[in-house]
Design an enzyme around this catalytic site. Sequence first.
Site, PDB file in Angstrom:
ATOM      1  N   GLU A  88       0.820  -1.219   0.000  1.00 58.10           N
ATOM      2  CA  GLU A  88       0.000   0.000   0.000  1.00 58.10           C
ATOM      3  C   GLU A  88       0.854   1.270   0.000  1.00 58.10           C
ATOM      4  OE1 GLU A  88      -3.138  -0.104   3.051  1.00 58.10           O
ATOM      5  OE2 GLU A  88      -2.945   2.081   3.166  1.00 58.10           O
ATOM      6  N   HIS A  93       8.454  -0.615   5.561  1.00 60.24           N
ATOM      7  CA  HIS A  93       7.979  -0.564   6.944  1.00 60.24           C
ATOM      8  C   HIS A  93       7.742  -1.975   7.469  1.00 60.24           C
ATOM      9  CE1 HIS A  93       4.539  -0.184   4.202  1.00 60.24           C
ATOM     10  NE2 HIS A  93       3.833  -0.897   5.084  1.00 60.24           N
TER      11      HIS A  93
HETATM   12  P1  AMP Z   1       1.216  -2.087   3.560  1.00 61.41           P
HETATM   13  O1  AMP Z   1       1.967  -1.091   2.680  1.00 61.41           O
HETATM   14  O2  AMP Z   1       0.417  -3.044   2.754  1.00 61.41           O
HETATM   15  O3  AMP Z   1       2.139  -2.758   4.535  1.00 61.41           O
HETATM   16  O4  AMP Z   1       0.167  -1.260   4.404  1.00 61.41           O
HETATM   17  C1  AMP Z   1       0.423   0.064   4.816  1.00 61.41           C
HETATM   18  C2  AMP Z   1      -0.107   0.285   6.195  1.00 61.41           C
HETATM   19  O5  AMP Z   1       0.066   1.648   6.509  1.00 61.41           O
HETATM   20  C3  AMP Z   1      -1.604  -0.025   6.366  1.00 61.41           C
HETATM   21  O6  AMP Z   1      -1.771  -0.939   7.443  1.00 61.41           O
HETATM   22  C4  AMP Z   1      -2.229   1.345   6.659  1.00 61.41           C
HETATM   23  O7  AMP Z   1      -3.281   1.267   7.580  1.00 61.41           O
HETATM   24  C5  AMP Z   1      -1.052   2.119   7.197  1.00 61.41           C
HETATM   25  N1  AMP Z   1      -1.134   3.558   6.962  1.00 61.41           N
HETATM   26  C6  AMP Z   1      -1.380   4.186   5.800  1.00 61.41           C
HETATM   27  N2  AMP Z   1      -1.348   5.520   5.964  1.00 61.41           N
HETATM   28  C7  AMP Z   1      -1.063   5.740   7.269  1.00 61.41           C
HETATM   29  C8  AMP Z   1      -0.880   6.907   8.059  1.00 61.41           C
HETATM   30  N3  AMP Z   1      -1.005   8.143   7.547  1.00 61.41           N
HETATM   31  N4  AMP Z   1      -0.604   6.756   9.384  1.00 61.41           N
HETATM   32  C9  AMP Z   1      -0.491   5.521   9.917  1.00 61.41           C
HETATM   33  N5  AMP Z   1      -0.630   4.375   9.212  1.00 61.41           N
HETATM   34  C10 AMP Z   1      -0.911   4.478   7.910  1.00 61.41           C
END
Ligand code: AMP
Length: 132
Positions: A88, A93
């Site tokens: 996403e 991370h």
């Molecule tokens: P992934 O890239 O598939 O590991 O997922 C990205 C993660 O980042 C997801 O669990 C989202 O809920 C989280 N996420 C996206 N934007 C934000 C934000 N602004 N603050 C905190 N978490 C976020």
Amino acid sequence: MATIFSRIAAGEIPSYKCAEDENYYAFLDINPLAKGHTLVIPKHEVNYIFDIEDEEYKGLWAFAKKVAVALKAAVPCERIGVAVIGLEVPHAHIHLVPINKESDMDFRNKKQFPADEMAAVAARVLEEFSKL
Ligand code: AMP
């Protein structure tokens, strides 16, 4: 253009901060699997975690270990589960999730908690992290 996570680490976008040092930053996931679900990032912007050069990669996991210790002290749970997905947000991370059973790591079960509860858990993790 900076990723959303770079902007979070720089303080340009708000986050529930859990831990920070010179090179790494940890904050609560806004759509958590469980209360305390934390994301750990390198401040240096790299999309894919396995593209990170070795020293920074080892530092990221060492920092994540400290965050996991603080998180477990702050949130009662059996274990801290770990996942790397990254489909996403294009900024490497590590997900750290307080879990009690295998199904607690199911990424189809995202939750939401009120802002005051998110702030309180992040403050507890930050406090525990500061003791390490
Ligand atoms: P992934 O890239 O598939 O590991 O997922 C990205 C993660 O980042 C997801 O669990 C989202 O809920 C989280 N996420 C996206 N934007 C934000 C934000 N602004 N603050 C905190 N978490 C976020």
